[in-house]
Scaffold this motif. Structure first.
Motif, PDB file in Angstrom:
ATOM      1  N   CYS A 168     -17.391 -61.096  64.186  1.00 20.93           N
ATOM      2  CA  CYS A 168     -18.491 -61.837  63.563  1.00 20.93           C
ATOM      3  C   CYS A 168     -18.374 -61.800  62.039  1.00 20.93           C
ATOM      4  O   CYS A 168     -18.657 -62.787  61.362  1.00 20.93           O
ATOM      5  N   LEU A 169     -17.949 -60.658  61.502  1.00 18.56           N
ATOM      6  CA  LEU A 169     -17.764 -60.554  60.058  1.00 18.56           C
ATOM      7  C   LEU A 169     -16.712 -61.536  59.576  1.00 18.56           C
ATOM      8  O   LEU A 169     -16.888 -62.225  58.572  1.00 18.56           O
ATOM      9  N   ASP A 170     -15.588 -61.605  60.308  1.00 12.86           N
ATOM     10  CA  ASP A 170     -14.510 -62.524  59.936  1.00 12.86           C
ATOM     11  C   ASP A 170     -14.952 -63.985  60.045  1.00 12.86           C
ATOM     12  O   ASP A 170     -14.543 -64.833  59.255  1.00 12.86           O
ATOM     13  N   PHE A 171     -15.792 -64.274  61.052  1.00 12.79           N
ATOM     14  CA  PHE A 171     -16.203 -65.655  61.301  1.00 12.79           C
ATOM     15  C   PHE A 171     -17.354 -66.086  60.391  1.00 12.79           C
ATOM     16  O   PHE A 171     -17.655 -67.265  60.271  1.00 12.79           O
ATOM     17  N   GLY A 172     -18.008 -65.119  59.756  1.00 12.29           N
ATOM     18  CA  GLY A 172     -19.074 -65.444  58.810  1.00 12.29           C
ATOM     19  C   GLY A 172     -20.432 -65.654  59.451  1.00 12.29           C
ATOM     20  O   GLY A 172     -21.272 -66.374  58.905  1.00 12.29           O
ATOM     21  N   VAL A 173     -20.665 -65.015  60.621  1.00  5.56           N
ATOM     22  CA  VAL A 173     -21.961 -65.144  61.277  1.00  5.56           C
ATOM     23  C   VAL A 173     -22.601 -63.773  61.434  1.00  5.56           C
ATOM     24  O   VAL A 173     -21.928 -62.735  61.353  1.00  5.56           O
ATOM     25  N   LYS A 229     -12.689 -61.583  72.718  1.00  5.62           N
ATOM     26  CA  LYS A 229     -13.007 -60.199  73.023  1.00  5.62           C
ATOM     27  C   LYS A 229     -13.694 -59.550  71.833  1.00  5.62           C
ATOM     28  O   LYS A 229     -13.164 -59.514  70.738  1.00  5.62           O
ATOM     29  N   CYS A 230     -14.880 -59.034  72.058  1.00  3.68           N
ATOM     30  CA  CYS A 230     -15.638 -58.355  71.009  1.00  3.68           C
ATOM     31  C   CYS A 230     -15.109 -56.931  70.851  1.00  3.68           C
ATOM     32  O   CYS A 230     -14.830 -56.249  71.836  1.00  3.68           O
ATOM     33  N   ASP A 231     -14.957 -56.477  69.583  1.00  7.04           N
ATOM     34  CA  ASP A 231     -14.484 -55.102  69.374  1.00  7.04           C
ATOM     35  C   ASP A 231     -15.617 -54.082  69.477  1.00  7.04           C
ATOM     36  O   ASP A 231     -15.389 -52.877  69.390  1.00  7.04           O
ATOM     37  N   GLU A 232     -16.861 -54.566  69.646  1.00 11.41           N
ATOM     38  CA  GLU A 232     -18.040 -53.734  69.898  1.00 11.41           C
ATOM     39  C   GLU A 232     -18.366 -52.771  68.764  1.00 11.41           C
ATOM     40  O   GLU A 232     -19.063 -51.775  68.963  1.00 11.41           O
ATOM     41  N   THR A 233     -17.875 -53.059  67.564  1.00 15.16           N
ATOM     42  CA  THR A 233     -18.236 -52.240  66.404  1.00 15.16           C
ATOM     43  C   THR A 233     -19.699 -52.492  66.061  1.00 15.16           C
ATOM     44  O   THR A 233     -20.152 -53.627  66.069  1.00 15.16           O
ATOM     45  N   SER A 286     -15.532 -54.617  79.673  1.00 11.32           N
ATOM     46  CA  SER A 286     -16.778 -54.260  78.997  1.00 11.32           C
ATOM     47  C   SER A 286     -17.731 -55.434  78.959  1.00 11.32           C
ATOM     48  O   SER A 286     -17.328 -56.576  78.779  1.00 11.32           O
ATOM     49  N   ARG A 287     -18.998 -55.134  79.142  1.00 13.41           N
ATOM     50  CA  ARG A 287     -20.033 -56.156  79.043  1.00 13.41           C
ATOM     51  C   ARG A 287     -20.982 -55.848  77.897  1.00 13.41           C
ATOM     52  O   ARG A 287     -22.115 -56.277  77.893  1.00 13.41           O
ATOM     53  N   LEU A 288     -20.490 -55.059  76.937  1.00 13.19           N
ATOM     54  CA  LEU A 288     -21.341 -54.614  75.842  1.00 13.19           C
ATOM     55  C   LEU A 288     -21.121 -55.404  74.563  1.00 13.19           C
ATOM     56  O   LEU A 288     -21.690 -55.073  73.529  1.00 13.19           O
ATOM     57  N   GLY A 289     -20.268 -56.426  74.608  1.00 12.55           N
ATOM     58  CA  GLY A 289     -19.987 -57.213  73.412  1.00 12.55           C
ATOM     59  C   GLY A 289     -21.188 -58.048  72.985  1.00 12.55           C
ATOM     60  O   GLY A 289     -22.126 -58.270  73.753  1.00 12.55           O
ATOM     61  N   CYS A 290     -21.149 -58.538  71.742  1.00 14.41           N
ATOM     62  CA  CYS A 290     -22.254 -59.343  71.222  1.00 14.41           C
ATOM     63  C   CYS A 290     -22.224 -60.743  71.840  1.00 14.41           C
ATOM     64  O   CYS A 290     -21.195 -61.204  72.345  1.00 14.41           O
ATOM     65  N   ARG A 291     -23.346 -61.438  71.794  1.00 13.72           N
ATOM     66  CA  ARG A 291     -23.450 -62.764  72.392  1.00 13.72           C
ATOM     67  C   ARG A 291     -22.585 -63.786  71.673  1.00 13.72           C
ATOM     68  O   ARG A 291     -22.079 -64.719  72.282  1.00 13.72           O
ATOM     69  N   ASN A 292     -22.403 -63.630  70.348  1.00  7.53           N
ATOM     70  CA  ASN A 292     -21.567 -64.578  69.610  1.00  7.53           C
ATOM     71  C   ASN A 292     -20.152 -64.603  70.175  1.00  7.53           C
ATOM     72  O   ASN A 292     -19.560 -65.666  70.367  1.00  7.53           O
ATOM     73  N   CYS A 293     -19.586 -63.419  70.408  1.00  5.39           N
ATOM     74  CA  CYS A 293     -18.211 -63.337  70.930  1.00  5.39           C
ATOM     75  C   CYS A 293     -18.136 -63.927  72.341  1.00  5.39           C
ATOM     76  O   CYS A 293     -17.143 -64.559  72.707  1.00  5.39           O
TER      77      CYS A 293
END
Length: 434
Positions: free
Chosen positions: A52-57, A41-45, A28-35
């Motif tokens: 990002c929620l866990d990392f605080g950004v 691997k971005c979960d794309e939620t 997948s190439r739909l993940g966020c830029r932070n990930c």
């Protein structure tokens, strides 16, 4: 016997086909830029991924959201030591006056290209801590006045400098919280990333006269941060016992390139006084003779061939020997610091190969600076200890080498007991020296 049923072969092919299809489907190439930046691997939620929620950004599927921006209301997970001085942003001080001007006035095309910066309450408090505490740890006792005035002015004009000031102060906060070897906080990462991006933008378009002072100090701050950053849960995790890199060594080459490009010795430079002091110490130590008998004397032997070719130890060993008789203090600090400039490519190659005598030379330099500023002491003590263990463990047959190890080893242990280093996994009870 061993005969396959008619259905077994098609089932294998079907399972193999399904496996291939699943792998293709999961790309997948739909993940966020932070990930993507963090290489996870971005979960794309949506609207915000769990990583990002866990990392605080703030999650940034949206291109208008900056990379690795701390989420509003997020915490760092580190409690700053109670002795850490906190200041109200309503003090009417010079620093906060400048910040208010910076926030209210049009920042012009330069700031627009680098990305507008808006400091929140914690950022303003952090800038105040930088001005009253962290800036005092840069250079010598003669330089803080120049640093205070010039750096705040430059930070209010050049966002990349403000970001790096914020990141450096957050790192100093972590040191004061006895967490020097823990993970970088989200504020450190965010401001460091934005600061480096701003520097790259300035360099990529060609250095303009009005950017020279900002780029010089930005490179200096970045060098400080690269030297300080060392993440470990024990000494066994530290290079050469564990994984590691030489970003802090490579930074010396980058700083020399920036020095040549920005010329801080020029007549109109804000850093002329600081640069002149640096040049004086560099020239003095480079030519200073010594009659001291050293364990490294045999590495200074020369032949008819050029020393850099015949003896990769030569240049660095000669310079190090001039430092061994000196005590670390305000008048000699710059002489110890310019040692990095004498780590040339042949000697760096020896270190990367874990050559035992090259490592011992590095240990002796660490030994001399382990009671230096906060951003120096952590690496000097911890990596110095790791190298001593490595040499004892893997080069026990070199008698001369082994005789030279107890001296720096004892210095590191004593410095740690005195509270230098800023890390807690050894069970220190004494206060941290900043």
């Amino acid at each position: 016997m061993g005969r396959r049923t008619p259905s077994s072969k098609p089932r294998c092919r079907q399972e193999e086909s399904n496996s291939r299809q699943r792998k293709t489907h999961r790309k997948s190439r739909l993940g966020c830029r932070n990930c993507k930046l963090r290489r996870i691997k971005c979960d794309e939620t949506t609207p915000s991924c769990e990583k990002c929620l866990d990392f605080g950004v703030t999650c940034n599927y949206d291109s208008s959201v900056p990379d690795l921006q701390p989420r509003s209301g997020s915490t760092e997970g580190i409690e700053i030591d109670s002795t850490l001085e906190k200041h109200s942003p309503a003090t009417g001080s010079y620093v906060l006056d400048m910040v208010n001007i910076y926030l209210s006035e049009n920042q012009g095309p330069t700031a627009a290209n680098e990305g507008l910066l808006r400091l929140d309450l914690s950022g303003m408090e952090r800038l105040e801590r930088f001005n009253k505490r962290t800036v005092l740890t840069m250079g010598t006792k003669a330089t803080p006045k120049c640093f205070r005035t010039a750096m705040v002015q430059l930070a209010c004009i050049h966002p990349c400098v403000m970001h790096l000031v914020q990141s450096m102060t957050a790192a100093h906060d972590r040191f004061c919280a006895v967490s020097a070897t823990s993970r970088q906080t989200t504020d450190e990462i965010y401001h460091l990333h934005r600061g480096i991006s701003g520097m790259h933008q300035k360099l990529s378009r060609g250095i303009r006269p009005e950017d020279r002072d900002a780029l010089f100090i930005a490179a200096s701050i970045l060098g400080v941060m690269m030297f300080f950053q060392i993440e470990a849960s024990s000494v066994e995790n530290v290079w050469p016992l564990g994984a590691g890199d030489f970003a802090w060594v490579g930074m010396s080459d980058g700083k020399k390139a920036v020095w040549r490009a920005t010329n801080p010795l020029r007549q109109d430079s804000m850093w002329r006084a600081v640069a002149e002091s640096y040049e004086m110490h560099f020239r003095f130590t480079e030519k200073e003779p010594t009659n001291m008998i050293s364990v490294f004397d045999h590495l200074c032997t020369n032949s008819s061939s050029p020393p850099a070719v015949a003896n990769p130890y030569h240049k660095t060993a000669q310079f190090l020997i001039t430092l061994l008789a000196l005590e670390l203090n305000d008048t000699t600090w710059m002489r110890f610091l310019v040692f990095i400039c004498h780590v040339d490519p042949p000697f760096r190659a020896l270190i990367e190969r874990k050559d035992p005598w090259a490592l011992l030379m590095l240990v002796y330099w660490f030994m001399k600076i382990c009671r230096g500023p906060w951003w120096v002491s952590t690496r000097a003590i911890l990596q110095g200890q790791a190298i001593c263990i490595y040499l004892e463990r893997y080069h026990a047959d070199d008698v001369l080498l082994q005789k030279a190890i107890p001296r720096p080893k004892l210095e590191f242990e004593e410095a740690e007991r005195e509270g230098w280093g800023g890390y807690a996994f050894v069970g220190r009870s004494s206060p941290i020296t900043v």
